[in-house]
Write an enzyme that holds these catalytic residues in place. Structure first.
Site, PDB file in Angstrom:
ATOM      1  N   ASP A  77       0.807  -1.225   0.000  1.00  0.00           N
ATOM      2  CA  ASP A  77       0.000   0.000   0.000  1.00  0.00           C
ATOM      3  C   ASP A  77       0.839   1.274   0.000  1.00  0.00           C
ATOM      4  O   ASP A  77       0.363   2.337   0.397  1.00  0.00           O
ATOM      5  CB  ASP A  77      -0.947   0.006   1.217  1.00  0.00           C
ATOM      6  N   ASP A 137      -6.572  -3.504  -6.413  1.00  0.00           N
ATOM      7  CA  ASP A 137      -6.210  -2.246  -5.750  1.00  0.00           C
ATOM      8  C   ASP A 137      -4.745  -1.874  -6.012  1.00  0.00           C
ATOM      9  O   ASP A 137      -4.366  -0.700  -6.008  1.00  0.00           O
ATOM     10  CB  ASP A 137      -6.400  -2.346  -4.226  1.00  0.00           C
TER      11      ASP A 137
HETATM   12  N1  GLY Z   1      -7.386  -1.207  -0.738  1.00  0.00           N
HETATM   13  C1  GLY Z   1      -8.368  -1.674   0.133  1.00  0.00           C
HETATM   14  C2  GLY Z   1      -9.739  -1.245  -0.178  1.00  0.00           C
HETATM   15  O1  GLY Z   1     -10.044  -0.703  -1.209  1.00  0.00           O
HETATM   16  O2  GLY Z   1     -10.587  -1.480   0.657  1.00  0.00           O
END
Ligand code: GLY
Length: 352
Positions: A77, A137
């Site tokens: 992330d 994501d």
């Molecule tokens: N990246 C995690 C979400 O979109 O919940």
């Protein structure tokens, strides 16, 4: 040395950013949380809107609270945390320290790249369920890598981003251009082992925010590379979203396009905000420019008129009605910091 000092500080897990409202209380998170960069990013956007130094001072201080994350290799992330804070801050200020942090963050993220699979590993948790999980994501984290190559001239980061985008394009999509949430890779052969969901309604469903990440991610990849296959992918994802029979008339999706209980299910304002911001950007490149601007304007108008908190309520969050993780019964129909971040970004893009 710096790394050790910063990581030692992490043991205290200082709470540095608002994330959501939980049981009527403001929920703050430490810098290691995937959403920790969005509040700093919102402050940068307020500075960009107003050019008022007050917002710059606040943005600087909340950005610096994320400092140690540049060395945190335990997560994919990095782009969410560091590009949406330091990256936006650097664009607006050209602060040399921010540049150094962006480059170190990209270096750290690059350690999660696997040459055999051609992708960046998303999660380390649930090692019993997945071998090498990659979630849609993760497309969002590539923006940090493109920035690092621009800042250093080292093509390593760009090449990793392109490899990841190509593998995702090949493996993450169904024939209708909807995206799976999780693809698990075999690190010995590089092949796909399984495709499934974690935050969506079902393995074969289209989790709304995931479609938003896909649209935004491939649009950004086209902007950075000018490779036409990314533009085609972004156009096709936009068509899936905008022409879906389960997309409500106000343009704000249900949390998953395929929840069988629709319409009696929650919306996801965060997905709407990501989609609106992605569409404004895509409208700069695509032949369907007019359609995308109209659709994005509609979403923003809906969010502004019907999903916005009254000023002074809800701890200052802007948008209500986001869904974080419905299967985990977590953050359902609440304000969330990333909804506000992409809403502000979309508003800025709508003006440009
Ligand atoms: N990246 C995690 C979400 O979109 O919940």
């Amino acid at each position: 040395m710096l790394q050790n000092i910063l990581l030692a500080k992490d043991e205290k897990a200082e709470l540095i950013s608002p994330r959501t409202i939980e049981n009527g209380k403001l929920k703050l998170v430490p810098s290691k949380d995937w959403t920790s960069g969005f509040f700093a990013g919102q402050l940068w956007y307020l500075y960009e809107f107003t050019r008022d130094k007050k917002w710059k001072a606040k943005a600087d201080s909340f950005t610096l609270l994320l400092e140690k994350e540049q060395f945190n290799a335990s997560t994919h992330d990095m782009g969410f945390k560091m590009y949406n804070s330091y990256g936006i801050g650097y664009r607006l200020t050209k602060n040399a320290h921010y540049k150094a942090v962006i480059i170190q963050s990209a270096k750290t993220l690059a350690t999660r790249f696997n040459k055999k699979t051609g992708t960046i590993r998303s999660w380390d948790h649930h090692a019993d369920v997945w071998d090498f999980p990659v979630i849609i994501d993760n497309m969002m984290n590539l923006e940090l890598l493109f920035a690092a190559t621009r800042l250093t001239g080292d093509s390593l980061y760009y090449n990793i981003a392109v490899s990841h985008a190509n593998a995702t394009l090949k493996n993450h999509f169904r024939k209708d251009y909807s995206s799976y949430h999780v693809v698990d890779y075999d690190t010995i052969t590089g092949n796909v082992k399984k495709k499934m969901t974690h935050q969506g309604f079902a393995d074969e469903s289209a989790w709304a925010r995931g479609q938003g990440w896909a649209l935004y991610g491939f649009t950004m990849c086209y902007r950075e590379t000018k490779d036409k296959k990314y533009l085609h992918q972004a156009d096709s994802i936009a068509a899936f979203i905008l022409h879906h029979p389960n997309l409500p008339a106000d343009g704000v999706p249900y949390w998953d396009f395929n929840d069988t209980a629709i319409p009696a299910v929650p919306r996801d304002a965060s997905a709407a905000a990501v989609i609106a911001s992605g569409l404004y950007q895509l409208s700069k490149f695509s032949k369907q420019s007019k359609e995308y601007k109209i659709a994005a304007d509609k979403i923003l108008t809906s969010l502004t008129n019907n999903y916005r908190s009254a000023i002074g309520e809800n701890f200052g969050f802007i948008l209500l009605h986001s869904t974080g993780n419905k299967p985990a019964k977590s953050e359902i129909d609440v304000p969330i910091n990333y909804a506000d971040y992409y809403y502000l970004e979309a508003l800025l893009r709508s003006k440009k």
